[in-house]
Design a protein around this motif. Sequence first.
Motif, PDB file in Angstrom:
ATOM      1  N   ALA A  70       0.989  -1.110   0.187  1.00  0.00           N
ATOM      2  CA  ALA A  70      -0.005  -0.036   0.012  1.00  0.00           C
ATOM      3  C   ALA A  70       1.216   1.245  -0.071  1.00  0.00           C
ATOM      4  N   PRO A  71       1.727   1.531  -1.079  1.00  0.00           N
ATOM      5  CA  PRO A  71       2.705   2.663  -1.189  1.00  0.00           C
ATOM      6  C   PRO A  71       2.021   3.955  -0.931  1.00  0.00           C
ATOM      7  N   ASP A  72       0.628   4.240  -1.285  1.00  0.00           N
ATOM      8  CA  ASP A  72       0.003   5.354  -1.113  1.00  0.00           C
ATOM      9  C   ASP A  72      -0.538   5.637   0.406  1.00  0.00           C
ATOM     10  N   LEU A  73      -0.449   4.672   1.094  1.00  0.00           N
ATOM     11  CA  LEU A  73      -1.116   4.713   2.443  1.00  0.00           C
ATOM     12  C   LEU A  73      -0.330   6.090   3.337  1.00  0.00           C
ATOM     13  N   PRO A  74       0.710   6.026   3.287  1.00  0.00           N
ATOM     14  CA  PRO A  74       1.573   7.159   4.200  1.00  0.00           C
ATOM     15  C   PRO A  74       0.947   8.199   3.700  1.00  0.00           C
ATOM     16  N   GLY A  75       0.706   8.727   2.539  1.00  0.00           N
ATOM     17  CA  GLY A  75       0.261   9.997   2.202  1.00  0.00           C
ATOM     18  C   GLY A  75      -1.355  10.271   2.387  1.00  0.00           C
ATOM     19  N   ALA A  76      -2.029   9.149   2.128  1.00  0.00           N
ATOM     20  CA  ALA A  76      -3.452   9.018   2.715  1.00  0.00           C
ATOM     21  C   ALA A  76      -3.547   9.430   4.116  1.00  0.00           C
ATOM     22  N   LEU A  77      -2.424   9.109   5.186  1.00  0.00           N
ATOM     23  CA  LEU A  77      -2.596   9.429   6.482  1.00  0.00           C
ATOM     24  C   LEU A  77      -2.183  10.547   6.870  1.00  0.00           C
ATOM     25  N   GLY A  78      -1.670  11.383   5.839  1.00  0.00           N
ATOM     26  CA  GLY A  78      -1.242  12.834   6.219  1.00  0.00           C
ATOM     27  C   GLY A  78       0.410  12.886   6.343  1.00  0.00           C
ATOM     28  N   ASP A  79       1.100  11.856   5.453  1.00  0.00           N
ATOM     29  CA  ASP A  79       2.537  12.015   5.790  1.00  0.00           C
ATOM     30  C   ASP A  79       3.182  12.476   4.293  1.00  0.00           C
ATOM     31  N   PRO A  80       3.083  13.790   4.125  1.00  0.00           N
ATOM     32  CA  PRO A  80       3.692  14.071   2.710  1.00  0.00           C
ATOM     33  C   PRO A  80       5.123  13.567   2.612  1.00  0.00           C
TER      34      PRO A  80
END
Length: 452
Positions: free
Chosen positions: A153-163
């Motif tokens: 889930a490589p997009d998960l950190p961004g979805a959690l607000g970690d740019p």
Amino acid sequence: MPAIAVPSFALVVWMAGYLVGRDPGRPGLRWAGAALGAYAIGIVTWTVAPGSAVAEVLVCLPALGWAAAVVSLLPLSPRERRPIDRGALVLGALFLVLMVLLPGAGRLVALTPLLGALVMLLRQSDAVVPRRLPLALSVMAFLYAVGLVVLLAPDLPGALGDPVAAGGSVAAGDPTLALAAVALDLLAFGYLMAVEHALATGERLRPHLRRSLATALAVTAVAGVPAVLTILSAPDQHLVVLLQFVPVGVLAGAAGLTNRVRRLLDRLALAGDGRLRGDRAVLFVNADALLRRRDQHRLTEIGEPEFLRLTRRALADFNDLDRLSRSPLTDLPVVARRLAGRGDDQPRARARELRAVLREAVSALRPPGPFDTGEDWRYYNALQFCGVLGLNPYARRLRTDGLNREGRVAMDWFRRYVERDTMRQWQREAAMTVAGRLWAEMNGADITTRSS
């Protein structure tokens, strides 16, 4: 990617072979080796087909093997262990099916059994040796989970607000660092399992592990560099890429299974000379035991609970001289007295004398009078027939050829009237009696030596 994938693959295969080769009869080491082996295949698959369904399943599969290894560490009685082991197998199969059917990040469901096993181990951490092992395994499991999230889930950190994580190279689709990080995490997991096994058996770990690791690093350098160069020169030739991992995996696995490979080669090359093959086997056993035996003075420093555990382990390994040769109990004063003046102080000779000492201690449990199966005989019968003689009364095809009348009567009695778990409990209680006797003799010998 090949510059990282190939060394990671080689070291993971080596650790898998090392764990299995260290003690093939240990379930925890077998499961840990299986987990590492699955990830090694996952590295190869991800190198050829990054992000494919098969690759995702293979990098998640170690979680199930890891969970089974953790379950094997639970301090349970034989009666408690059987249903838990069966339940773990059923749940493992169920989550394996779910992991295959679910897409993408859904395969992170494989972490559920691992989480449950670690919770059970943490609740009983006071009975685990070493006590910090559950916490260390939990930290490694967390890092492993983070690595899987990055891969699946490589997009998960961004979805959690970690740019920052969302814009990083790993999150943008480059799995190289994540694969290497997970490989490093699994290597640490394998090391922790080896530490647990060494402490459980009273062996040393570092000299034996360092020697094996030196061989693995040499293999990685010799076979890995040509493999990396070949993959870089033909990155789109999948068959060529796959073939590069074959010699690296074979050599790395052989580095971990050095003793097993050596025995196999002797059987093939010296098939017609059994005496020479046997002499070489004794030499190799002595050499391996020297790397894994504790220092002699440490036997007098351990406490009575540790001595009890080592005695139970020695009785369980009674018919395996290779394992007995690595037992710290080979440094018992009574063993040294038996060997005095013989000129043979090698580990295997000490193991034979330790076996004789244990046999005498078991014989001392025999009540006076003719053989019986009464209450007073349960400890002697459990250790003598199911331990010393190595008989299994619960085998489907019990063979009594060559047994005397006492042996046949005992096997029939165990089979008809004694449950397997009850017999094992009797063995544990009898081992405590034997350990108490040996402990008293050892301390008495120490006191005598100091006073003289």
